[in-house]
Design a protein around this motif. Structure first.
Motif, mmCIF file in Angstrom:
data_model
loop_
_atom_site.group_PDB
_atom_site.id
_atom_site.type_symbol
_atom_site.label_atom_id
_atom_site.label_comp_id
_atom_site.label_asym_id
_atom_site.label_seq_id
_atom_site.Cartn_x
_atom_site.Cartn_y
_atom_site.Cartn_z
ATOM 1 N N LYS A 99 -6.395 -8.961 -5.285
ATOM 2 C CA LYS A 99 -7.713 -8.807 -4.670
ATOM 3 C C LYS A 99 -7.603 -7.977 -3.394
ATOM 4 C CE LYS A 99 -9.159 -13.259 -6.521
ATOM 5 N NZ LYS A 99 -9.498 -14.660 -6.223
ATOM 6 N N ASN A 100 -6.547 -8.192 -2.628
ATOM 7 C CA ASN A 100 -6.359 -7.425 -1.396
ATOM 8 C C ASN A 100 -6.096 -5.959 -1.681
ATOM 9 O OD1 ASN A 100 -6.243 -8.994 1.314
ATOM 10 N ND2 ASN A 100 -5.326 -10.376 -0.166
ATOM 11 N N ILE A 101 -5.215 -5.686 -2.652
ATOM 12 C CA ILE A 101 -4.886 -4.287 -2.928
ATOM 13 C C ILE A 101 -5.966 -3.601 -3.749
ATOM 14 C CG2 ILE A 101 -2.408 -4.627 -2.688
ATOM 15 C CD1 ILE A 101 -2.126 -4.772 -5.667
ATOM 16 N N SER A 102 -7.015 -4.372 -4.123
ATOM 17 C CA SER A 102 -8.180 -3.726 -4.755
ATOM 18 C C SER A 102 -9.086 -3.085 -3.711
ATOM 19 C CB SER A 102 -8.976 -4.747 -5.578
ATOM 20 O OG SER A 102 -9.684 -5.647 -4.747
ATOM 21 N N VAL A 103 -8.805 -3.359 -2.415
ATOM 22 C CA VAL A 103 -9.535 -2.722 -1.318
ATOM 23 C C VAL A 103 -8.962 -1.318 -1.105
ATOM 24 C CG1 VAL A 103 -10.097 -2.864 1.145
ATOM 25 C CG2 VAL A 103 -10.009 -4.948 -0.247
ATOM 26 N N LYS A 104 -9.805 -0.356 -0.828
ATOM 27 C CA LYS A 104 -9.382 1.044 -0.826
ATOM 28 C C LYS A 104 -8.374 1.361 0.275
ATOM 29 C CE LYS A 104 -11.281 5.709 -1.229
ATOM 30 N NZ LYS A 104 -12.515 6.530 -1.314
ATOM 31 N N ARG A 105 -8.612 0.873 1.501
ATOM 32 C CA ARG A 105 -7.771 1.262 2.643
ATOM 33 C C ARG A 105 -6.959 0.072 3.151
ATOM 34 N NH1 ARG A 105 -10.803 3.751 7.409
ATOM 35 N NH2 ARG A 105 -11.957 1.778 7.262
ATOM 36 N N LEU A 106 -5.749 0.353 3.618
ATOM 37 C CA LEU A 106 -4.882 -0.683 4.172
ATOM 38 C C LEU A 106 -5.548 -1.387 5.349
ATOM 39 C CD1 LEU A 106 -2.229 -2.228 4.668
ATOM 40 C CD2 LEU A 106 -1.398 -0.224 5.935
ATOM 41 N N VAL A 107 -6.171 -0.630 6.243
ATOM 42 C CA VAL A 107 -6.766 -1.229 7.435
ATOM 43 C C VAL A 107 -7.859 -2.228 7.060
ATOM 44 C CG1 VAL A 107 -8.456 0.629 7.758
ATOM 45 C CG2 VAL A 107 -7.729 -0.755 9.713
ATOM 46 N N TYR A 141 0.823 -1.211 0.000
ATOM 47 C CA TYR A 141 0.000 0.000 0.000
ATOM 48 C C TYR A 141 0.856 1.259 0.000
ATOM 49 C CZ TYR A 141 -4.690 -1.954 0.328
ATOM 50 O OH TYR A 141 -5.870 -2.573 0.032
ATOM 51 N N ARG A 142 1.974 1.220 0.700
ATOM 52 C CA ARG A 142 2.841 2.393 0.735
ATOM 53 C C ARG A 142 3.385 2.731 -0.647
ATOM 54 N NH1 ARG A 142 6.085 0.708 4.264
ATOM 55 N NH2 ARG A 142 7.997 0.270 3.085
ATOM 56 N N LEU A 143 3.681 1.689 -1.422
ATOM 57 C CA LEU A 143 4.215 1.901 -2.772
ATOM 58 C C LEU A 143 3.122 2.029 -3.826
ATOM 59 C CD1 LEU A 143 7.214 -0.630 -2.694
ATOM 60 C CD2 LEU A 143 7.263 1.841 -2.336
ATOM 61 N N GLN A 144 1.840 1.841 -3.421
ATOM 62 C CA GLN A 144 0.709 1.941 -4.353
ATOM 63 C C GLN A 144 0.929 1.054 -5.576
ATOM 64 O OE1 GLN A 144 -2.442 4.134 -4.239
ATOM 65 N NE2 GLN A 144 -1.804 3.444 -2.211
ATOM 66 N N LEU A 145 1.225 -0.210 -5.328
ATOM 67 C CA LEU A 145 1.571 -1.138 -6.397
ATOM 68 C C LEU A 145 0.330 -1.683 -7.093
ATOM 69 C CD1 LEU A 145 4.346 -3.228 -4.583
ATOM 70 C CD2 LEU A 145 4.651 -1.285 -6.137
ATOM 71 N N THR A 146 0.407 -1.800 -8.413
ATOM 72 C CA THR A 146 -0.588 -2.542 -9.175
ATOM 73 C C THR A 146 -0.127 -3.984 -9.303
ATOM 74 O OG1 THR A 146 -1.257 -0.583 -10.411
ATOM 75 C CG2 THR A 146 -1.833 -2.712 -11.361
ATOM 76 N N SER A 147 1.163 -4.160 -9.606
ATOM 77 C CA SER A 147 1.802 -5.478 -9.537
ATOM 78 C C SER A 147 2.751 -5.479 -8.354
ATOM 79 C CB SER A 147 2.581 -5.778 -10.818
ATOM 80 O OG SER A 147 3.431 -6.902 -10.629
ATOM 81 N N ILE A 148 2.631 -6.466 -7.480
ATOM 82 C CA ILE A 148 3.467 -6.484 -6.279
ATOM 83 C C ILE A 148 4.931 -6.704 -6.626
ATOM 84 C CG2 ILE A 148 1.581 -7.261 -4.806
ATOM 85 C CD1 ILE A 148 2.780 -10.067 -4.876
ATOM 86 N N ALA A 166 -7.928 -3.942 4.189
ATOM 87 C CA ALA A 166 -7.233 -5.097 3.615
ATOM 88 C C ALA A 166 -6.690 -5.999 4.728
ATOM 89 C CB ALA A 166 -6.096 -4.634 2.707
ATOM 90 N N GLN A 167 -6.204 -5.378 5.808
ATOM 91 C CA GLN A 167 -5.703 -6.162 6.943
ATOM 92 C C GLN A 167 -6.841 -6.907 7.635
ATOM 93 O OE1 GLN A 167 -3.731 -2.786 8.823
ATOM 94 N NE2 GLN A 167 -1.717 -3.701 8.441
ATOM 95 N N LYS A 168 -7.989 -6.262 7.779
ATOM 96 C CA LYS A 168 -9.146 -6.947 8.351
ATOM 97 C C LYS A 168 -9.558 -8.127 7.471
ATOM 98 C CE LYS A 168 -11.726 -3.197 8.812
ATOM 99 N NZ LYS A 168 -12.877 -2.323 9.137
ATOM 100 N N ASN A 169 -9.463 -7.932 6.165
ATOM 101 C CA ASN A 169 -9.768 -9.002 5.219
ATOM 102 C C ASN A 169 -8.894 -10.218 5.476
ATOM 103 O OD1 ASN A 169 -9.912 -10.633 2.843
ATOM 104 N ND2 ASN A 169 -8.464 -9.275 1.826
ATOM 105 N N VAL A 170 -7.588 -10.010 5.576
ATOM 106 C CA VAL A 170 -6.645 -11.120 5.733
ATOM 107 C C VAL A 170 -6.822 -11.820 7.078
ATOM 108 C CG1 VAL A 170 -4.192 -11.703 5.960
ATOM 109 C CG2 VAL A 170 -4.942 -10.185 4.137
ATOM 110 N N MET A 171 -7.006 -11.064 8.150
ATOM 111 C CA MET A 171 -7.148 -11.683 9.463
ATOM 112 C C MET A 171 -8.482 -12.427 9.582
ATOM 113 S SD MET A 171 -4.265 -11.154 10.592
ATOM 114 C CE MET A 171 -4.579 -12.118 12.048
#
Length: 493
Positions: free
Chosen positions: A261-269, A96-103, A271-276
């Motif tokens: 799919k994770n980085i398609s979520v708008k906010r980092l927080v 998210y910090r790097l705003q990557l489209t491809s990781i 995306a983290q809730k998604n993973v946990m």
């Protein structure tokens, strides 16, 4: 099951997917296809990723393996939870910090262009082999069902069945990409888990057992053991848990399909809730699959069926002598629901990675939106054709348990990605970019040598999932030997 009923189920299911694809893919563009305009709902992503993480292999192989490995797979699932924590709080903040489209563009920022291309190439290899192995397992079951259904009328070639399924997937992913898959995966995960629960309830009622009674019966037959304490066993708890953690870190956190799919979520927080959330639900679902596996073996023993491994569940569910037609229908729907998420997201992610990482359509030279879309469509079609070819290769190889094949492939192909990410995050050194591709090839070759000669080198100890960690370590050491202190004017990430 009649031919008409089988076709009706498949066509009705596919029509529903097409409707969802049409609705979600309207006015889509390349940004929608690659990362869903960074506006996906985190709850839908979390739930849909269960289906992608499980696939048809989990649906068939995990229950089938219970007769040989008991509940040892739960050790891997517990390790998966540790991996999800690392993804949520180490990798996602970086992406998210790097705003990557491809990781894998992280490697370009951190090391250089050849490291970037190497990372993307290993992902393409890894995901192509893993996704086609999953696809093969389910297509093979459907093929056997077709052969049985039409045995007195005509023969359906395996390649035709595979091509039809891939064309179905192509149709509903062609425009919307990730934006569509977030919704279709949610639908398919619901169907798969509903099928799992219904079959469990049916078998419990048929055997006239409670959950406690069935677990006791499984224990008496040695099927409910979770932890294995022999260090020489491939199911030794420590290497299963560590292996599970690193499998998740690499096959989810360092995998473009899962992370787009994770980085398609708008906010980092979010995306983290998604993973946990995914990490907790995943363990619960694996427990249900293992419990189902034990029930299937108890059921098979009662009716004198000797099928095992990947053949156990399909044999029982699709034969009218053993289970009623309603259960067969539920099994087919659940199986198709397990099939599509394992292939649709993979083809979409491979298309995204090849377009962005290999062809550089976003950065190489100015291109119109229409030109980018044309290239993306050609690549999407090409990967569909590649999937067809590789599935046919798996058909010639065959295996009694595809989950072991997938984990073995992951150990070899994701190791270099693990080493690259670990070196970039954990050190402040820069590498000789020209050497990165060579080291990435050398690490799996060394692992193959270790595994081939393990009986002579380790005094009876057998390598298992820890091969992935060793592979990543070889990559890390190779990078270290070809590195120097990072210059102060070069950013770490």
């Amino acid at each position: 099951m009649t031919a008409g009923l089988l076709f009706s189920i498949v066509i009705a299911y596919f029509v529903i997917l097409l409707v969802v694809a049409w609705y979600t893919g309207r006015n889509s563009n390349n940004e929608s296809f690659f990362i869903g305009n960074r506006n996906s709902n985190w709850m839908l992503v979390a739930f849909g990723m269960i289906g992608t993480s499980l696939s048809g292999v989990t649906f068939v192989s995990v229950p089938g393996d219970v007769g040989h490995t008991a509940f040892s797979y739960l050790q891997i699932a517990l390790g998966n939870m540790l991996g999800y924590v690392a993804i949520a709080f180490v990798l996602l903040p970086l992406y998210y910090r790097l705003q990557l489209t491809s990781i894998y563009n992280y490697f370009n920022t951190r090391f250089g262009i050849k490291a970037y291309k190497t990372g993307a190439s290993f992902f393409i290899l890894s995901r192509t082999l893993g996704a086609t192995a999953r696809l093969y397992l389910v297509v093979n079951i459907l093929q056997n069902l077709l052969q049985e259904t039409f045995k007195d009328q005509f023969t359906v070639p395996f390649w035709v069945t595979t091509m039809i399924i891939l064309l179905m997937i192509l149709l509903y992913t062609f425009e919307g990409g990730v934006k569509t898959i977030v919704y279709t995966d949610t639908l398919q995960t619901t169907c798969m888990l509903a099928g799992l629960v219904i079959v469990i309830i049916y078998i419990l009622n048929h055997l006239n057992l409670s959950v406690g009674d069935s677990l006791q019966a499984m224990g008496e037959k040695g099927m409910s053991q979770v932890f294995f304490w022999d260090p020489n066993s491939p199911h030794f708890f420590l290497k299963q848990i560590l292996g599970g953690a690193f499998i998740t870190i690499t096959m989810t956190g360092m995998d473009q399909e899962m992370m787009q799919k994770n980085i398609s979520v708008k906010r980092l927080v979010d995306a983290q809730k998604n993973v946990m959330t995914l990490s907790v639900i995943f363990v619960v679902v694996i427990i249900l699959f293992l419990f189902l596996g034990g029930l299937l073996y108890l059921f098979a023993e009662q009716i004198n069926v000797t099928a095992s491994a990947d053949k156990l569940f399909p044999t029982l569910a699709l034969d009218a002598r053993y289970m009623p037609p309603a259960i067969s229908i539920i099994f087919i729907i659940a199986l198709i629901s397990a099939l599509f998420p394992s292939a649709d997201g993979a083809i979409t992610a491979l298309t995204s990675s090849f377009c962005i990482d290999i062809l550089n359509i976003q950065t190489d030279k100015p291109r119109s939106e229409e030109e980018k879309k044309k290239i993306r469509r050609i690549v999407h079609l090409a990967f569909t054709a590649v999937f067809l070819v590789v599935v046919l290769i798996f058909k010639r190889i065959d295996s009694s348990s595809m989950i072991s094949v997938i984990l073995k492939v992951a150990s070899y192909t994701y190791g270099p990605l693990l080493g690259l990410f670990a070196f970039g995050i954990l050190t402040k050194r820069t590498v000789n970019d020209d050497m990165v591709p060579k080291i990435a090839v050398a690490a799996p070759v060394l692992c193959f040598g270790l595994e081939y000669f393990q009986q002579y080198l380790f005094n009876g100890y057998k390598l298992g999932l820890e091969l992935l960690i060793i592979n990543g370590l070889f990559m890390f050491i190779g990078l270290w030997l070809n590195s120097r202190n990072l210059q102060k004017d070069r950013p770490l990430s």
